[in-house]
Design a protein around this motif. Structure first.
Motif, PDB file in Angstrom:
ATOM      1  N   VAL A 156       0.848  -1.195   0.000  1.00 50.11           N
ATOM      2  CA  VAL A 156       0.000   0.000   0.000  1.00 50.11           C
ATOM      3  C   VAL A 156       0.880   1.240   0.000  1.00 50.11           C
ATOM      4  N   GLY A 157       0.584   2.189  -0.895  1.00 50.50           N
ATOM      5  CA  GLY A 157       1.412   3.371  -1.040  1.00 50.50           C
ATOM      6  C   GLY A 157       1.013   4.525  -0.123  1.00 50.50           C
ATOM      7  N   ILE A 158       1.834   5.565  -0.139  1.00 49.37           N
ATOM      8  CA  ILE A 158       1.620   6.738   0.697  1.00 49.37           C
ATOM      9  C   ILE A 158       0.281   7.404   0.386  1.00 49.37           C
ATOM     10  N   LYS A 159      -0.070   7.487  -0.898  1.00 47.09           N
ATOM     11  CA  LYS A 159      -1.322   8.147  -1.283  1.00 47.09           C
ATOM     12  C   LYS A 159      -2.514   7.485  -0.605  1.00 47.09           C
ATOM     13  N   ALA A 160      -2.580   6.162  -0.635  1.00 47.41           N
ATOM     14  CA  ALA A 160      -3.706   5.444  -0.038  1.00 47.41           C
ATOM     15  C   ALA A 160      -3.727   5.630   1.475  1.00 47.41           C
ATOM     16  N   ILE A 161      -2.554   5.619   2.093  1.00 43.33           N
ATOM     17  CA  ILE A 161      -2.477   5.801   3.545  1.00 43.33           C
ATOM     18  C   ILE A 161      -2.957   7.194   3.934  1.00 43.33           C
ATOM     19  N   VAL A 162      -2.479   8.215   3.212  1.00 43.03           N
ATOM     20  CA  VAL A 162      -2.835   9.603   3.536  1.00 43.03           C
ATOM     21  C   VAL A 162      -4.323   9.863   3.309  1.00 43.03           C
ATOM     22  N   LEU A 163      -4.844   9.434   2.156  1.00 40.67           N
ATOM     23  CA  LEU A 163      -6.248   9.704   1.837  1.00 40.67           C
ATOM     24  C   LEU A 163      -7.189   8.977   2.793  1.00 40.67           C
ATOM     25  N   SER A 164      -6.903   7.710   3.098  1.00 37.98           N
ATOM     26  CA  SER A 164      -7.774   6.972   4.018  1.00 37.98           C
ATOM     27  C   SER A 164      -7.698   7.567   5.420  1.00 37.98           C
ATOM     28  N   THR A 165      -6.516   8.039   5.824  1.00 36.86           N
ATOM     29  CA  THR A 165      -6.374   8.679   7.131  1.00 36.86           C
ATOM     30  C   THR A 165      -7.124  10.004   7.173  1.00 36.86           C
ATOM     31  N   PHE A 166      -7.139  10.715   6.048  1.00 34.37           N
ATOM     32  CA  PHE A 166      -7.870  11.986   5.975  1.00 34.37           C
ATOM     33  C   PHE A 166      -9.365  11.749   6.181  1.00 34.37           C
ATOM     34  N   VAL A 167      -9.916  10.727   5.524  1.00 33.35           N
ATOM     35  CA  VAL A 167     -11.335  10.431   5.686  1.00 33.35           C
ATOM     36  C   VAL A 167     -11.610   9.940   7.110  1.00 33.35           C
ATOM     37  N   PHE A 168     -10.706   9.144   7.646  1.00 35.41           N
ATOM     38  CA  PHE A 168     -10.801   8.689   9.034  1.00 35.41           C
ATOM     39  C   PHE A 168     -10.850   9.888   9.973  1.00 35.41           C
ATOM     40  N   MET A 169     -10.046  10.901   9.699  1.00 35.50           N
ATOM     41  CA  MET A 169     -10.012  12.117  10.506  1.00 35.50           C
ATOM     42  C   MET A 169     -11.366  12.822  10.509  1.00 35.50           C
ATOM     43  N   LEU A 170     -12.023  12.874   9.349  1.00 32.51           N
ATOM     44  CA  LEU A 170     -13.296  13.575   9.230  1.00 32.51           C
ATOM     45  C   LEU A 170     -14.402  12.926  10.060  1.00 32.51           C
ATOM     46  N   ALA A 171     -14.220  11.669  10.407  1.00 30.83           N
ATOM     47  CA  ALA A 171     -15.235  10.954  11.186  1.00 30.83           C
ATOM     48  C   ALA A 171     -15.040  11.113  12.690  1.00 30.83           C
ATOM     49  N   HIS A 172     -14.042  11.920  13.094  1.00 28.68           N
ATOM     50  CA  HIS A 172     -13.757  12.093  14.514  1.00 28.68           C
ATOM     51  C   HIS A 172     -13.712  13.577  14.880  1.00 28.68           C
ATOM     52  N   THR A 173     -14.128  13.889  16.084  1.00 31.99           N
ATOM     53  CA  THR A 173     -14.105  15.275  16.547  1.00 31.99           C
ATOM     54  C   THR A 173     -12.683  15.755  16.788  1.00 31.99           C
ATOM     55  N   LEU A 174     -11.864  14.935  17.433  1.00 30.45           N
ATOM     56  CA  LEU A 174     -10.464  15.302  17.677  1.00 30.45           C
ATOM     57  C   LEU A 174      -9.655  14.968  16.431  1.00 30.45           C
ATOM     58  N   TRP A 175      -9.593  15.913  15.499  1.00 30.76           N
ATOM     59  CA  TRP A 175      -9.028  15.612  14.183  1.00 30.76           C
ATOM     60  C   TRP A 175      -7.535  15.298  14.233  1.00 30.76           C
ATOM     61  N   LEU A 176      -6.777  16.010  15.050  1.00 30.03           N
ATOM     62  CA  LEU A 176      -5.342  15.745  15.089  1.00 30.03           C
ATOM     63  C   LEU A 176      -5.064  14.398  15.753  1.00 30.03           C
ATOM     64  N   GLY A 177      -5.798  14.097  16.808  1.00 31.74           N
ATOM     65  CA  GLY A 177      -5.656  12.788  17.432  1.00 31.74           C
ATOM     66  C   GLY A 177      -6.020  11.686  16.472  1.00 31.74           C
ATOM     67  N   ALA A 178      -7.051  11.928  15.646  1.00 31.36           N
ATOM     68  CA  ALA A 178      -7.469  10.926  14.668  1.00 31.36           C
ATOM     69  C   ALA A 178      -6.405  10.713  13.600  1.00 31.36           C
ATOM     70  N   VAL A 179      -5.724  11.787  13.207  1.00 31.90           N
ATOM     71  CA  VAL A 179      -4.643  11.648  12.229  1.00 31.90           C
ATOM     72  C   VAL A 179      -3.534  10.772  12.800  1.00 31.90           C
ATOM     73  N   VAL A 180      -3.146  11.051  14.037  1.00 37.48           N
ATOM     74  CA  VAL A 180      -2.106  10.257  14.695  1.00 37.48           C
ATOM     75  C   VAL A 180      -2.529   8.797  14.790  1.00 37.48           C
ATOM     76  N   ALA A 181      -3.767   8.568  15.241  1.00 37.32           N
ATOM     77  CA  ALA A 181      -4.263   7.197  15.398  1.00 37.32           C
ATOM     78  C   ALA A 181      -4.340   6.489  14.057  1.00 37.32           C
ATOM     79  N   GLY A 182      -4.901   7.166  13.049  1.00 32.64           N
ATOM     80  CA  GLY A 182      -5.042   6.554  11.731  1.00 32.64           C
ATOM     81  C   GLY A 182      -3.707   6.163  11.131  1.00 32.64           C
ATOM     82  N   LEU A 183      -2.734   7.055  11.236  1.00 32.85           N
ATOM     83  CA  LEU A 183      -1.403   6.760  10.690  1.00 32.85           C
ATOM     84  C   LEU A 183      -0.726   5.635  11.476  1.00 32.85           C
ATOM     85  N   ALA A 184      -0.907   5.619  12.790  1.00 31.56           N
ATOM     86  CA  ALA A 184      -0.285   4.580  13.615  1.00 31.56           C
ATOM     87  C   ALA A 184      -0.856   3.199  13.292  1.00 31.56           C
ATOM     88  N   TYR A 185      -2.183   3.105  13.194  1.00 30.85           N
ATOM     89  CA  TYR A 185      -2.798   1.817  12.891  1.00 30.85           C
ATOM     90  C   TYR A 185      -2.464   1.379  11.460  1.00 30.85           C
TER      91      TYR A 185
END
Length: 222
Positions: A156-185
């Motif tokens: 899986v490439g960087i583009k897919a990781i970044v875009l899926s994490t961005f959408v994951f972020m939109l589903a959470h109120t704490l957007w920066l925490g969601a970015v960290v969590a999404g990238l970590a998982y």
């Protein structure tokens, strides 16, 4: 867009959870209906759907369980994400207000343990499986290729990781925490090629968060 049976098996539990979350946010409190117990319905419905589709989740088969080293990494990542999550809560790190707050206290301010148990079980046992199947197993690999079932997580490439994490972020109120969590998982999944590592890390984060919230009374994190 026509989704394959494998895609539907990963999308339907997630869609059901989001629909019930929205319902809980819109239901007014009354003597007959307590919107907080809708979360219990979510746990039963989503858990039932995951059980129904379980044989379609090949990446969660027993032979794909993590090694001891991978398990340790998963637990450590989950704890680190928890620590960052509760500290990344400044006003500018938030996207609006939660659509459905969860305050498990009665009119006298006493803890309502059945509600707490429902919430914790859902957050620590059901949500990690449901979300990782959708966000990482399906969406992240689908962005890489519509035939996501053929995509090796290692590739899986960087583009897919970044875009899926961005959408994951939109589903959470704490957007920066969601970015960290999404990238970590996502990192765990791509690094090990095993979805269980992301599920376990997510479960540790949510499980420890739930215990911390009940102990400290920081209900805004729930």
């Amino acid at each position: 867009m026509n989704l394959s049976p494998a895609a539907l098996a990963r999308a339907i539990p997630f869609a059901a959870f989001m629909a019930l979350l929205a319902l809980r946010g819109f239901l007014p409190e009354s003597k007959h209906i307590d919107p907080r117990y809708v979360y219990g319905v979510s746990v039963l419905v989503v858990g039932g759907l995951l059980a129904w589709f379980w044989l379609d989740y090949g990446e969660l088969a027993r032979q794909n369980l993590p090694s001891r080293r991978e398990l340790i990494w998963s637990v450590l990542v989950g704890i680190v994400v928890f620590v960052l999550w509760i500290n990344l809560d400044a006003p500018w790190m938030q996207l609006g207000e939660p659509t459905a707050s969860f305050l498990p206290l009665d009119e006298q301010g006493r803890l309502m343990w059945p509600l707490i148990a429902l919430r914790w079980c859902g957050a620590a046992l059901i949500v990690p499986v449901m979300e990782e199947l959708f966000w990482r197993s399906f969406l992240m690999r689908w962005i890489e290729s519509p035939k996501f079932e053929t995509v090796d997580p290692h590739r899986v490439g960087i583009k897919a990781i970044v875009l899926s994490t961005f959408v994951f972020m939109l589903a959470h109120t704490l957007w920066l925490g969601a970015v960290v969590a999404g990238l970590a998982y996502a990192w765990l999944y791509v690094r090990t090629g095993k979805l269980w590592t992301a599920v376990i890390a997510h479960a540790v984060t949510n499980g420890v968060l739930g215990i911390w919230v009940v102990k400290t009374g920081q209900w805004q994190f729930w």
